[in-house]
Design a protein around this motif. Structure first.
Motif, mmCIF file in Angstrom:
data_model
loop_
_atom_site.group_PDB
_atom_site.id
_atom_site.type_symbol
_atom_site.label_atom_id
_atom_site.label_comp_id
_atom_site.label_asym_id
_atom_site.label_seq_id
_atom_site.Cartn_x
_atom_site.Cartn_y
_atom_site.Cartn_z
ATOM 1 N N LEU A 40 0.831 -1.206 0.000
ATOM 2 C CA LEU A 40 0.000 0.000 0.000
ATOM 3 C C LEU A 40 0.864 1.254 0.000
ATOM 4 C CD1 LEU A 40 -2.717 -1.130 2.551
ATOM 5 C CD2 LEU A 40 -3.123 -0.576 0.138
ATOM 6 N N ALA A 41 1.933 1.235 0.777
ATOM 7 C CA ALA A 41 2.826 2.389 0.837
ATOM 8 C C ALA A 41 3.471 2.660 -0.520
ATOM 9 C CB ALA A 41 3.903 2.173 1.906
ATOM 10 N N GLY A 42 3.783 1.590 -1.240
ATOM 11 C CA GLY A 42 4.409 1.744 -2.552
ATOM 12 C C GLY A 42 3.420 1.762 -3.701
ATOM 13 N N LEU A 43 2.123 1.678 -3.387
ATOM 14 C CA LEU A 43 1.069 1.620 -4.410
ATOM 15 C C LEU A 43 1.361 0.537 -5.447
ATOM 16 C CD1 LEU A 43 0.355 5.423 -4.916
ATOM 17 C CD2 LEU A 43 -0.921 3.792 -3.523
ATOM 18 N N ASP A 44 1.828 -0.608 -4.958
ATOM 19 C CA ASP A 44 2.181 -1.751 -5.804
ATOM 20 C C ASP A 44 0.951 -2.648 -5.950
ATOM 21 O OD1 ASP A 44 3.121 -4.107 -6.948
ATOM 22 O OD2 ASP A 44 4.913 -4.187 -5.682
ATOM 23 N N LEU A 45 0.224 -2.475 -7.050
ATOM 24 C CA LEU A 45 -1.041 -3.173 -7.242
ATOM 25 C C LEU A 45 -0.882 -4.692 -7.242
ATOM 26 C CD1 LEU A 45 -4.056 -2.972 -7.663
ATOM 27 C CD2 LEU A 45 -3.644 -2.790 -10.108
ATOM 28 N N ASP A 46 0.139 -5.198 -7.907
ATOM 29 C CA ASP A 46 0.348 -6.648 -7.934
ATOM 30 C C ASP A 46 0.556 -7.200 -6.526
ATOM 31 O OD1 ASP A 46 0.090 -6.860 -10.684
ATOM 32 O OD2 ASP A 46 2.234 -6.596 -11.054
ATOM 33 N N ALA A 47 1.345 -6.501 -5.723
ATOM 34 C CA ALA A 47 1.596 -6.952 -4.351
ATOM 35 C C ALA A 47 0.342 -6.828 -3.491
ATOM 36 C CB ALA A 47 2.751 -6.167 -3.738
ATOM 37 N N ILE A 48 -0.460 -5.795 -3.728
ATOM 38 C CA ILE A 48 -1.709 -5.624 -2.982
ATOM 39 C C ILE A 48 -2.653 -6.779 -3.285
ATOM 40 C CG2 ILE A 48 -3.781 -4.199 -2.730
ATOM 41 C CD1 ILE A 48 -1.931 -1.742 -3.263
ATOM 42 N N VAL A 49 -2.791 -7.129 -4.548
ATOM 43 C CA VAL A 49 -3.660 -8.241 -4.941
ATOM 44 C C VAL A 49 -3.111 -9.556 -4.391
ATOM 45 C CG1 VAL A 49 -4.524 -9.566 -6.913
ATOM 46 C CG2 VAL A 49 -4.587 -7.070 -6.961
ATOM 47 N N GLY A 50 -1.812 -9.724 -4.442
ATOM 48 C CA GLY A 50 -1.195 -10.936 -3.890
ATOM 49 C C GLY A 50 -1.450 -11.051 -2.394
ATOM 50 N N ALA A 51 -1.333 -9.938 -1.683
ATOM 51 C CA ALA A 51 -1.595 -9.954 -0.242
ATOM 52 C C ALA A 51 -3.061 -10.290 0.035
ATOM 53 C CB ALA A 51 -1.227 -8.610 0.382
ATOM 54 N N ALA A 52 -3.961 -9.749 -0.768
ATOM 55 C CA ALA A 52 -5.386 -10.049 -0.592
ATOM 56 C C ALA A 52 -5.646 -11.542 -0.792
ATOM 57 C CB ALA A 52 -6.227 -9.227 -1.557
ATOM 58 N N ASN A 53 -5.025 -12.127 -1.799
ATOM 59 C CA ASN A 53 -5.183 -13.568 -2.031
ATOM 60 C C ASN A 53 -4.610 -14.383 -0.877
ATOM 61 O OD1 ASN A 53 -6.468 -13.203 -4.509
ATOM 62 N ND2 ASN A 53 -4.544 -13.255 -5.648
#
Length: 110
Positions: free
Chosen positions: A24-37
């Motif tokens: 979230l801090a880096g606005l990294d969409l792929d990592a955000i989606v990965g964390a959600a999964n």
């Protein structure tokens, strides 16, 4: 689920919540989606329940996970409000989404 399995699942959840905060801090969409999964997968594991009582270490990890998840939720909402405000400014349309004053104290609770 045994106490040992619960402890391991909670350690993983805490790690995923920290990864989500970084994403979230880096606005990294792929990592955000990965964390959600990953969070969804771990919630499925935790839904299995515990055989017996939850020990103090697990209670502490549960409390920490709840707090981290709440902070991450507030950050997501602030990002969404910021994006909405910027889009509205670009289009000249009225603001449809407003983050209320309750988000003003998000940093003070952490």
């Amino acid at each position: 689920m045994t106490s040992i399995e619960l402890r391991e699942a909670l350690r993983q959840m805490l790690a995923v919540l920290e990864e989500e905060r970084q994403a979230l801090a880096g606005l990294d969409l792929d990592a955000i989606v990965g964390a959600a999964n990953d969070k969804n997968r771990l919630c499925g594991t935790l839904d299995a329940g515990v055989d017996g009582e939850i020990d103090e270490e697990c209670r502490g990890m549960l409390d920490a996970a709840k707090r981290l998840n709440e902070v991450n939720r507030q950050v997501r909402n602030l990002i969404a409000a910021n994006v909405s405000a910027r889009l509205n400014a670009l289009t000249g349309s009225p603001q449809l989404y407003r983050a209320g004053p309750r988000y003003g104290y998000a940093g003070g609770r952490a």
